[in-house]
Design a protein around this motif. Structure first.
Motif, mmCIF file in Angstrom:
data_model
loop_
_atom_site.group_PDB
_atom_site.id
_atom_site.type_symbol
_atom_site.label_atom_id
_atom_site.label_comp_id
_atom_site.label_asym_id
_atom_site.label_seq_id
_atom_site.Cartn_x
_atom_site.Cartn_y
_atom_site.Cartn_z
ATOM 1 N N ALA A 67 0.816 -1.211 0.000
ATOM 2 C CA ALA A 67 0.000 0.000 0.000
ATOM 3 C C ALA A 67 0.853 1.266 0.000
ATOM 4 O O ALA A 67 0.377 2.347 -0.361
ATOM 5 N N GLU A 70 3.216 3.223 -3.749
ATOM 6 C CA GLU A 70 2.916 4.358 -4.626
ATOM 7 C C GLU A 70 3.284 5.689 -3.976
ATOM 8 O O GLU A 70 3.294 6.721 -4.643
ATOM 9 N N ARG A 71 3.577 5.682 -2.675
ATOM 10 C CA ARG A 71 3.957 6.910 -1.977
ATOM 11 C C ARG A 71 5.466 7.055 -1.863
ATOM 12 O O ARG A 71 5.967 8.143 -1.579
ATOM 13 N N ARG A 196 -5.443 7.109 -3.955
ATOM 14 C CA ARG A 196 -6.320 6.110 -3.343
ATOM 15 C C ARG A 196 -6.142 6.125 -1.833
ATOM 16 O O ARG A 196 -5.071 6.440 -1.309
ATOM 17 N N ASP A 200 -8.047 0.996 0.218
ATOM 18 C CA ASP A 200 -8.082 0.651 -1.205
ATOM 19 C C ASP A 200 -6.730 0.132 -1.654
ATOM 20 O O ASP A 200 -6.638 -0.873 -2.378
ATOM 21 N N ARG A 201 -5.643 0.793 -1.226
ATOM 22 C CA ARG A 201 -4.305 0.364 -1.628
ATOM 23 C C ARG A 201 -3.948 -0.996 -1.027
ATOM 24 O O ARG A 201 -3.284 -1.814 -1.659
ATOM 25 N N ARG A 204 -6.232 -3.687 -2.932
ATOM 26 C CA ARG A 204 -6.336 -3.620 -4.386
ATOM 27 C C ARG A 204 -5.744 -4.852 -5.053
ATOM 28 O O ARG A 204 -6.339 -5.437 -5.976
ATOM 29 N N ASP A 335 -0.207 -1.107 -10.891
ATOM 30 C CA ASP A 335 -0.850 -2.062 -9.989
ATOM 31 C C ASP A 335 -0.007 -3.310 -9.743
ATOM 32 O O ASP A 335 -0.397 -4.175 -8.944
ATOM 33 N N ALA A 338 1.103 -4.221 -6.038
ATOM 34 C CA ALA A 338 -0.010 -4.744 -5.248
ATOM 35 C C ALA A 338 -0.350 -6.172 -5.658
ATOM 36 O O ALA A 338 -0.650 -7.023 -4.810
#
Length: 436
Positions: A67, A70-71, A196, A200-201, A204, A335, A338
């Protein structure tokens, strides 16, 4: 196969993987000796608990770690997790209580649960050509198999002139070299089209996984692989030393036969997958595992075990190695971390079940019934895979978008709301299209 090492980024990442694997192998040997020093004859129980903690960390932490990919840049994340693993290994020589082993192993394996899927998801972005990516998967499988052979021999050589506590230093060095190699390259970090929430992360990858038919089939194959693999990993020592009355060297040779079969399959797979579909190769490998596990229930002696374990190794690698190709095919680049984390967690959930099952049934019912039960479980899993994973599995699917406004940008080439393209589960395609 080695031509892909001409790619500098992949070469450095592969070397990072190898050095980290060697460090992990030294850690495995040293941890067993540390457990014996602290627990004596109860060392097996300590290691069994540590193995369960490892699997729990893999299953629980991987989706959470994904999660945050993406950060954070992938390079920063991989380096940070390598440094965490090095720090944990640095503390292990000073452990004086068994509970301290459990805590440190949980932290170390939690870091691995974040590192491994992120690492695996990066490779298809570096090697977009499918043939090159297939070679990378096979090379990675070879690295795992070679580590299982080389690390114990390296540990034995080092123990000839140092105490086992110093093996932890080798583990620290392995993780530090891995971090340094990752720092030398720039890694792609695809960003999602929209921000998101944390839930959600976290979910996903599993939602994409379970909504994709080929991956639902792969999950069943994971159970078949874990069923056969657990028999080999848990009960080889029981077969060799309890049933056949041989020594530790014979046990090591049996495990080497299994690893050798896996390496032979890994070498052959790149060319094989150019000729046959992934589904056929994976199902064939799983079939070999189920059949070999059933035959293990009637082994007359050690001379039959070695070739059977070699064949099981062939099936193990054939069923497992192409899974990366399925994951790559089943998600957009942003994606993939994940999705790889979901595969990591779900496949290890299968092992979390089959490890104790193989051990407990082996101890209470005996080897023959255990092999029969695990073979039946593998066979049932293969049958489920055949149902869940359609034989016709094209990447491009025709589908409709009745839910989108007619002027939506996704429908520019679809005036009738029906069009065809490479289909993956994402925000615009939340479910798999039904036939017809």
């Amino acid at each position: 196969m080695l031509t892909i090492l001409e790619n500098r980024t992949y070469r450095h990442l592969f070397l990072a993987q190898v050095t980290a694997l060697i460090g992990t192998g030294l850690l495995t040997v040293a941890l067993g000796l540390l457990a014996f020093e602290l627990a004596g004859e109860n060392a097996g129980a300590v290691l069994g608990t540590a193995l369960a903690i490892k699997m729990i960390a893999y299953v629980g932490v991987a989706p959470i770690a994904s999660a945050f990919t993406e950060r954070i840049s992938r390079r920063a994340m991989l380096v940070a997790l390598d440094l965490v693993r090095a720090a944990v290994a640095l503390f292990l020589p000073f452990v004086t209580e068994i509970w301290q082993i459990y805590v440190l192993i949980f932290v170390l394996q939690s870091a691995s649960a974040g590192f491994t899927p992120t690492f695996q998801a990066t490779i298809p972005d570096i090697l977009p050509d499918e043939k090159e990516y297939t070679r990378a998967l096979s090379l990675s499988r070879l690295a795992y198999d070679l580590e299982s052979l080389i690390s114990p021999m390296l540990a034995a050589a080092l123990l000839a002139f140092m105490t086992f506590h110093n093996l932890f230093v080798g583990t620290v060095v392995g993780f530090l070299i891995s971090a340094a190699l990752v720092l030398t390259v720039t890694l792609p970090t695809p960003k999602p089209s929209q921000p998101r929430g944390i839930y959600d992360r976290m979910t996903r990858g599993i939602r994409i996984y379970l909504a994709t038919p080929r991956l639902r089939g792969l999950l069943a194959i994971n159970l078949a692989v874990a069923s056969a693999g657990a028999l080999v990993i848990v009960n080889t020592v029981v077969y060799v030393q309890a049933a056949f009355g041989l020594d530790q060297q014979a046990t090591a040779l049996a495990l080497a036969a299994f690893g050798g079969g896996s390496m032979v399959a890994a070498l052959a797979l790149p060319r094989l997958l150019e000729r046959i579909p992934d589904r056929s190769a994976i199902l064939a490998g799983a079939g070999i595992l189920a059949t070999g596990t059933l035959l293990a229930g009637a082994l007359p002696g050690y001379g039959w075990l070695l070739p059977l374990w070699f064949v099981l190794g062939l099936g193990y690698s054939t069923a497992q190695t192409p899974s990366g190709r399925l994951l790559r095919r089943s998600a957009n680049p942003e994606d993939r971390p994940a999705l790889f984390a979901a595969q990591f967690a779900l496949s290890h959930a299968c092992w979390l079940f089959t490890y104790p099952f193989a051990g407990w049934t082996g101890a209470t019912l005996g080897l023959a019934p255990t092999a029969a039960l695990l073979a039946a479980l593998a066979g049932a899993a293969i049958g489920l895979a055949l149902v869940l994973w359609p034989a016709s599995d094209p990447e491009v699917l025709e589908h409709r978008h009745d839910e989108l406004p007619s002027d939506h940008s996704h429908l520019e080439d679809a005036p009738s709301r029906r069009h065809a393209h490479r289909y993956v589960i994402d925000d615009l395609h939340p479910s798999w299209p039904t036939r017809g």
